[in-house]
Design an enzyme around this catalytic site. Structure first.
Site, PDB file in Angstrom:
ATOM      1  N   GLY A  55     -79.215  42.211  91.581  1.00 39.94           N
ATOM      2  CA  GLY A  55     -78.523  41.504  92.717  1.00 39.94           C
ATOM      3  C   GLY A  55     -76.872  41.786  92.489  1.00 39.94           C
ATOM      4  N   ALA A  56     -76.385  41.894  93.907  1.00 39.44           N
ATOM      5  CA  ALA A  56     -74.851  42.206  93.903  1.00 39.44           C
ATOM      6  C   ALA A  56     -74.280  41.090  93.617  1.00 39.44           C
ATOM      7  CB  ALA A  56     -74.764  42.488  95.490  1.00 39.44           C
ATOM      8  N   ASP A  57     -74.507  39.905  93.593  1.00 35.60           N
ATOM      9  CA  ASP A  57     -74.029  38.709  92.940  1.00 35.60           C
ATOM     10  C   ASP A  57     -73.890  39.152  91.339  1.00 35.60           C
ATOM     11  OD1 ASP A  57     -76.692  38.469  92.518  1.00 35.60           O
ATOM     12  OD2 ASP A  57     -76.620  36.371  92.256  1.00 35.60           O
ATOM     13  N   ARG A  58     -74.690  39.543  90.675  1.00 34.52           N
ATOM     14  CA  ARG A  58     -74.546  39.944  89.178  1.00 34.52           C
ATOM     15  C   ARG A  58     -73.738  40.844  88.970  1.00 34.52           C
ATOM     16  NH1 ARG A  58     -80.598  39.912  86.856  1.00 34.52           N
ATOM     17  NH2 ARG A  58     -79.339  39.570  84.936  1.00 34.52           N
TER      18      ARG A  58
ATOM     19  N   ASP B 148     -73.185  32.233  85.403  1.00 34.27           N
ATOM     20  CA  ASP B 148     -73.155  31.919  86.650  1.00 34.27           C
ATOM     21  C   ASP B 148     -74.313  30.675  86.956  1.00 34.27           C
ATOM     22  OD1 ASP B 148     -73.072  31.590  89.420  1.00 34.27           O
ATOM     23  OD2 ASP B 148     -73.391  33.613  89.895  1.00 34.27           O
TER      24      ASP B 148
ATOM     25  N   THR C 209     -78.408  28.067  91.724  1.00 35.09           N
ATOM     26  CA  THR C 209     -79.848  27.586  91.893  1.00 35.09           C
ATOM     27  C   THR C 209     -80.436  28.124  90.713  1.00 35.09           C
ATOM     28  OG1 THR C 209     -79.915  28.067  94.373  1.00 35.09           O
ATOM     29  CG2 THR C 209     -81.866  28.246  93.412  1.00 35.09           C
TER      30      THR C 209
ATOM     31  N   THR D 185     -84.090   5.060  80.957  1.00 35.63           N
ATOM     32  CA  THR D 185     -84.724   6.459  81.612  1.00 35.63           C
ATOM     33  C   THR D 185     -83.668   7.136  82.323  1.00 35.63           C
ATOM     34  OG1 THR D 185     -86.987   5.370  82.064  1.00 35.63           O
ATOM     35  CG2 THR D 185     -86.427   7.440  83.228  1.00 35.63           C
TER      36      THR D 185
END
Length: 170
Positions: free
Chosen positions: A52-55, A74, A77, A129
């Protein structure tokens, strides 16, 4: 052209689908597990890598800011880890569900769990909880990141010293 398919993509869009599509187009393809990708890169049999271009953008920016070797983290999501050697070679990385995705999976799969604010609790032992969820989600994410970064740096530094002493003690 021969393709090694080891992509990590969403369910039913992964390496098998890619391999099938390439095979249907008449392009030779070998399906390999993601864990084999670094070995293939190191072997010199790979001429190009598609990630991926983001990586790539994250790795380039981190190299400029911090130098090498490094592990880029990073968090979105997905929580994405990428390892870069001292020489600036991209080795590969790892992807896990991001903290929000993990939290949403719990909320939608466990009917009795209610949403909590994603803040770090004062202690890892939750007495309620909600506090247990905050501990598991937030402190668990921190521990996972620390563990992954430590493991990747162990590998990066092992790689830096591979062969350094070959022949010295023969």
């Amino acid at each position: 052209v021969e393709v090694y398919s080891a992509e990590t993509r969403p369910l039913l869009q992964g390496a098998r689908l890619t391999a099938w599509e390439l095979s249907a187009a008449g392009i030779p393809v070998t399906l390999v597990p993601d864990s084999a990708a670094c070995g293939l890169l190191h072997s010199g049999r790979i001429d190009a890598v598609v990630v991926g271009a983001d990586r790539i953008a994250d790795a380039v920016a981190a190299i400029k800011l911090y130098g090498t070797p490094l592990v880029v983290v990073d968090m979105g999501t997905a929580t994405v880890f990428d390892a870069v050697t001292r020489d600036g070679d991209y080795l590969g990385g790892s992807l896990v569900p991001g903290i929000t995705v993990a939290a949403n999976a719990l909320y939608t799969s466990a009917s009795q769990l209610r949403r909590v604010e994603l803040i770090a609790p004062k202690t890892a032992i939750g007495r309620t909880t909600a506090a247990a969820l905050q501990s598991g989600l937030v402190l668990g994410q921190v521990s996972m990141v620390e563990g992954m970064v430590d493991g990747m740096f162990d590998r990066l530094f092992d790689r830096m010293f591979d062969g350094m002493f070959d022949g010295m003690f023969d």
